[in-house]
Design a protein around this motif. Structure first.
Motif, PDB file in Angstrom:
ATOM      1  N   VAL A  87       0.719  -1.297   0.033  1.00 19.98           N
ATOM      2  CA  VAL A  87      -0.229   0.049   0.204  1.00 19.98           C
ATOM      3  C   VAL A  87       0.756   1.364  -0.002  1.00 19.98           C
ATOM      4  O   VAL A  87       1.577   1.563   0.982  1.00 19.98           O
ATOM      5  CB  VAL A  87      -0.962  -0.023   1.219  1.00 19.98           C
ATOM      6  N   PRO A  88       0.775   2.065  -1.008  1.00 20.38           N
ATOM      7  CA  PRO A  88       1.527   3.265  -1.191  1.00 20.38           C
ATOM      8  C   PRO A  88       0.823   4.306  -0.440  1.00 20.38           C
ATOM      9  O   PRO A  88      -0.222   4.465  -0.385  1.00 20.38           O
ATOM     10  CB  PRO A  88       1.909   3.509  -2.531  1.00 20.38           C
ATOM     11  N   PHE A  89       1.784   5.386   0.286  1.00 21.69           N
ATOM     12  CA  PHE A  89       1.172   6.562   0.925  1.00 21.69           C
ATOM     13  C   PHE A  89       2.250   7.731   0.785  1.00 21.69           C
ATOM     14  O   PHE A  89       3.279   7.574   0.740  1.00 21.69           O
ATOM     15  CB  PHE A  89       0.598   6.528   2.157  1.00 21.69           C
ATOM     16  N   GLU A  90       1.874   8.894   1.008  1.00 19.06           N
ATOM     17  CA  GLU A  90       2.662   9.933   1.334  1.00 19.06           C
ATOM     18  C   GLU A  90       3.649   9.801   2.403  1.00 19.06           C
ATOM     19  O   GLU A  90       3.283   9.372   3.515  1.00 19.06           O
ATOM     20  CB  GLU A  90       1.875  11.406   1.541  1.00 19.06           C
ATOM     21  N   ALA A  91       4.847  10.156   2.141  1.00 20.77           N
ATOM     22  CA  ALA A  91       5.964  10.201   3.433  1.00 20.77           C
ATOM     23  C   ALA A  91       5.220  11.138   4.603  1.00 20.77           C
ATOM     24  O   ALA A  91       4.922  11.979   4.391  1.00 20.77           O
ATOM     25  CB  ALA A  91       7.298  10.545   2.789  1.00 20.77           C
ATOM     26  N   ALA A  92       5.601  10.399   5.697  1.00 15.66           N
ATOM     27  CA  ALA A  92       4.880  10.966   6.781  1.00 15.66           C
ATOM     28  C   ALA A  92       6.070  10.668   8.016  1.00 15.66           C
ATOM     29  O   ALA A  92       6.817   9.634   7.894  1.00 15.66           O
ATOM     30  CB  ALA A  92       3.647  10.494   7.251  1.00 15.66           C
ATOM     31  N   ALA A 117       1.364   7.844   9.278  1.00 18.71           N
ATOM     32  CA  ALA A 117       0.555   7.194   8.189  1.00 18.71           C
ATOM     33  C   ALA A 117      -0.495   6.013   8.611  1.00 18.71           C
ATOM     34  O   ALA A 117       0.109   5.337   9.526  1.00 18.71           O
ATOM     35  CB  ALA A 117       1.669   6.810   7.064  1.00 18.71           C
ATOM     36  N   ARG A 118      -1.493   6.089   8.082  1.00 13.03           N
ATOM     37  CA  ARG A 118      -2.579   5.010   8.948  1.00 13.03           C
ATOM     38  C   ARG A 118      -2.957   4.048   7.508  1.00 13.03           C
ATOM     39  O   ARG A 118      -3.546   4.688   6.825  1.00 13.03           O
ATOM     40  CB  ARG A 118      -3.660   5.501   9.567  1.00 13.03           C
ATOM     41  N   VAL A 119      -2.933   2.876   7.942  1.00 15.68           N
ATOM     42  CA  VAL A 119      -3.265   1.846   6.862  1.00 15.68           C
ATOM     43  C   VAL A 119      -4.367   0.996   7.596  1.00 15.68           C
ATOM     44  O   VAL A 119      -4.100   0.292   8.445  1.00 15.68           O
ATOM     45  CB  VAL A 119      -2.433   1.049   6.249  1.00 15.68           C
ATOM     46  N   GLY A 120      -5.623   0.906   7.038  1.00 13.44           N
ATOM     47  CA  GLY A 120      -6.693  -0.045   7.710  1.00 13.44           C
ATOM     48  C   GLY A 120      -6.563  -1.231   6.772  1.00 13.44           C
ATOM     49  O   GLY A 120      -6.552  -1.293   5.755  1.00 13.44           O
ATOM     50  N   VAL A 121      -6.523  -2.578   7.660  1.00 13.79           N
ATOM     51  CA  VAL A 121      -6.604  -3.544   6.932  1.00 13.79           C
ATOM     52  C   VAL A 121      -7.738  -4.695   7.323  1.00 13.79           C
ATOM     53  O   VAL A 121      -7.850  -4.407   8.424  1.00 13.79           O
ATOM     54  CB  VAL A 121      -5.221  -4.489   7.444  1.00 13.79           C
ATOM     55  N   GLN A 122      -8.500  -5.116   6.476  1.00 12.41           N
ATOM     56  CA  GLN A 122      -9.890  -5.753   6.766  1.00 12.41           C
ATOM     57  C   GLN A 122      -9.594  -7.184   5.899  1.00 12.41           C
ATOM     58  O   GLN A 122      -9.325  -7.374   4.785  1.00 12.41           O
ATOM     59  CB  GLN A 122     -11.085  -5.010   6.153  1.00 12.41           C
ATOM     60  N   PHE A 123      -9.890  -8.222   6.765  1.00  9.58           N
ATOM     61  CA  PHE A 123     -10.185  -9.510   6.155  1.00  9.58           C
ATOM     62  C   PHE A 123     -11.429  -9.728   6.045  1.00  9.58           C
ATOM     63  O   PHE A 123     -12.223  -9.678   7.024  1.00  9.58           O
ATOM     64  CB  PHE A 123      -9.433 -10.483   7.245  1.00  9.58           C
ATOM     65  N   SER A 124     -11.968 -10.435   5.005  1.00  8.36           N
ATOM     66  CA  SER A 124     -13.267 -10.914   4.781  1.00  8.36           C
ATOM     67  C   SER A 124     -13.285 -12.242   4.435  1.00  8.36           C
ATOM     68  O   SER A 124     -12.874 -12.711   3.133  1.00  8.36           O
ATOM     69  CB  SER A 124     -14.032  -9.950   3.703  1.00  8.36           C
ATOM     70  N   LEU A 125     -13.885 -13.107   5.244  1.00  3.27           N
ATOM     71  CA  LEU A 125     -13.956 -14.694   4.661  1.00  3.27           C
ATOM     72  C   LEU A 125     -15.343 -15.106   4.419  1.00  3.27           C
ATOM     73  O   LEU A 125     -16.307 -14.651   5.175  1.00  3.27           O
ATOM     74  CB  LEU A 125     -13.584 -15.469   6.028  1.00  3.27           C
ATOM     75  N   ASP A 126     -15.693 -15.342   3.167  1.00  3.61           N
ATOM     76  CA  ASP A 126     -17.122 -15.793   2.610  1.00  3.61           C
ATOM     77  C   ASP A 126     -17.321 -16.959   3.082  1.00  3.61           C
ATOM     78  O   ASP A 126     -16.823 -17.732   3.810  1.00  3.61           O
ATOM     79  CB  ASP A 126     -16.991 -15.500   1.192  1.00  3.61           C
ATOM     80  N   ALA A 127     -18.552 -17.407   2.893  1.00  2.00           N
ATOM     81  CA  ALA A 127     -19.029 -18.597   3.386  1.00  2.00           C
ATOM     82  C   ALA A 127     -18.326 -19.985   2.926  1.00  2.00           C
ATOM     83  O   ALA A 127     -18.627 -21.016   3.449  1.00  2.00           O
ATOM     84  CB  ALA A 127     -20.765 -18.915   2.965  1.00  2.00           C
TER      85      ALA A 127
END
Length: 568
Positions: free
Chosen positions: A415-420, A425-435
């Motif tokens: 995930v690229p982002f502006e230098a900080a 710098a904040r990155v949200g990560v979400q895992f989604s497991l389907d049925a």
């Protein structure tokens, strides 16, 4: 309005089956010869011909026949230049054709079963095999859960804790389920994806004095076919004759006794027992709290298997459903639930291994713990560990160990982002497991709202199937060492952060401290540096030293904050 037909498919190691719900009842569909079981065998001819099922099995002694391909799902191995998915797709095409002929309409959707212990790569491979066969795979269903469905609707009543012991041709699963008010919830699952009736067959071959590695493909097929016949016979009789004429120039004839056969498979039965006891431990259930035991898979017909199940759980298994057909009937029921042909049943499956990402220091940060009910979602916010950092590499991991290196990497996103500045710098990560147990990873740069999405359909590491079951065992075996390593890494990160801030703070404000406070800070700093440089590093000792330094620098930290506020 007519209900859309969805097939339920048991894609087995040795045999497969296809079923539907008709007039509210699950049925398996028979082929033109009247058989409801289709051998999971594919024959490839030299001119590009392909035959599946019993036609392929009859050619087993001639060579060119692929069997037990399920054991290779999710790996990069090939069979005659074909991937396991391509071979499995031929079996699924045959089942689709059987269903279309019996129902009089072309059916394009299906629920396909998989061992509960299949990892993400193996599940993804099964999903792709369905697509290659021209099927829309609406759900992947764990085999033990399918078996519970087959028994649960008309056998077990309500508010029950149930064990499903599923021993097929090449895989073993055991699940602890709770059934209440029409809802099936998997409390825990364990298993071995490289254990089953094929191992029993090879034990018989060995007992007959034959070495498979000395045979060509055609001879090997003849020998294993005879071993399977003897295995079936020993389920009814105390002895049977293993006979293969014209083998290695002379033929083989050997009397195999049931007691000797049972002794030869004892190590396999012990493995299934260990899985059962681990599943009960994970579910927090004692044997006396189990109210029913369901058997699935043709290998459960072996008397020694039934006896071991009774020993483990203190009760005989439920009778009434053919163990070869149990999973297929359950798949048909689940397909009926999805299509609307069956109502008022809710099925909750679980993920067999924890899922997470690697964090600073090489630690495993779990987002979805093992045995979490699916479908599910889980997320967490992460920050940059280094000032000026312009991207965050996220390694997706599966496993039960504390250190990232000891788990399996399923994939990676950057995930690229502006230098900080560090931590900004904040990155949200979400895992989604389907049925179906397939994983989608979403990573979002919160500053721009830009999303990076990765769907995990195959493992990035070619791992033998047996490692899935071993992962849990290894996590128990190494629990103390792993936790000590985690404690050390976490303490080391904290120590480096404190020491990095301490040097400039003392240079600027050290004179403002009393002599006693300054001495305490210097002593605590020395202890931390000694622990960091020690030959035998100890997590608990380093953690204690860091906590002492943290307390010793409280006055200095207060002065730093005060100076900062005055400068505003």
């Amino acid at each position: 309005m007519s209900i859309e037909v969805i097939l339920g498919i048991d894609l087995g190691t040795t045999n497969s089956a296809v079923g539907v719900v008709e007039s509210g009842f699950p049925i398996l569909l028979a082929d033109s010869a009247g058989s409801r079981l289709t051998p999971s065998a594919v024959w490839y001819g030299g001119e590009g011909e392909v035959e599946v099922g019993i036609r392929a099995k009859r050619r087993r002694g001639m060579g060119g026949v692929v069997t037990s391909v399920k054991r290779l799902m999710g790996t990069s191995q090939t069979v005659g230049g074909r991937s396991p998915e391509e071979v499995s797709a031929e079996i699924l095409k045959e089942l689709k054709e059987i269903a279309s002929e019996r129902l009089g309409v072309e059916v394009k959707k299906a629920v396909i079963t998989v061992p509960a212990y299949f990892n993400e790569g193996q599940r993804g491979a099964t999903h792709r095999a369905g697509e290659l066969a021209g099927l829309e795979v609406v759900r992947l269903l764990s085999e033990p859960t399918a078996a519970a469905l087959a028994y649960g609707l008309d056998k077990l009543g309500e508010d029950k804790r149930v064990v499903v012991y599923d021993l097929g041709g090449g895989t073993f699963d055991v699940s602890i389920l709770e059934i209440r008010s029409g809802q099936f919830e998997v409390l825990a699952t364990a298993g071995d994806t490289r254990l089953g009736g094929d191992d029993f067959d090879e034990a018989i071959v060995k007992a007959a004095g034959v070495r498979l590695d000395e045979l060509d493909e055609g001879e090997r097929g003849r020998v294993l076919e005879e071993a399977e016949r003897v295995k079936f016979a020993l389920s009814e009789d105390e002895e049977a004759v293993f006979r293969v004429p014209f083998l290695l120039g002379q033929g083989v004839e050997k009397v195999i006794r049931r007691k000797d056969f049972e002794a030869s498979i004892e190590s396999f039965l012990k493995k299934t027992e260990a899985c059962c006891r681990r599943a009960m431990s994970d579910a927090g259930v004692r044997p006396e709290e189990i109210e029913a035991v369901v058997l699935a898979g043709g290998s459960t017909r072996v008397p020694a298997v039934k006896a071991r199940v009774e020993t483990i759980f203190g009760r005989s298994a439920v009778e009434g459903v053919d163990p070869d057909e149990t999973v297929g009937l359950g798949a048909a029921i689940q397909a009926g639930i999805i299509s609307g042909a069956v109502r008022e049943v809710v099925l909750l499956d679980v993920t067999p291994l924890s899922l997470g990402i690697e964090t600073v220091g090489g630690l495993m940060n779990v987002l979805i713990p093992r045995n979490t009910t699916i479908p599910c979602k889980a997320g967490e916010m992460f920050t940059n560990a280094v000032a000026g950092q312009t991207a965050m590499r996220i390694r997706i991991l599966q496993g039960e160990r504390e250190l990232a290196k000891d788990n399996w990497e399923l994939g990676m996103v950057e995930v690229p982002f502006e230098a900080a500045a560090k931590g900004q710098a904040r990155v949200g990560v979400q895992f989604s497991l389907d049925a179906s147990g397939l994983l989608e990873v979403l990573a979002r740069d919160t500053a721009t709202g830009k999303d990076t999405v990765l769907t995990i359909e195959s493992s990035a590491v070619d791992v033998a199937d047996a490692r899935v079951e071993q992962m849990v065992s290894e996590s128990v075996d190494h629990a103390f060492a792993d936790m000590s390593a985690r404690v050390f890494v976490e303490a080391k990160l904290k120590a480096e952060e404190l020491l990095g801030a301490l040097v400039p703070a003392l240079a600027e404000l050290g004179e403002a401290l009393s002599a006693d406070d300054l001495e305490k800070v210097r002593e605590a700093e020395t202890k931390v540096r000694e622990q960091l440089g020690a030959e035998q590093q100890s997590g608990p000792l380093l953690k204690a030293a860091v906590e002492e330094l943290d307390q010793a620098t409280e006055e200095l930290a207060a002065l730093v904050v005060e100076r900062a506020m005055m400068g505003q």
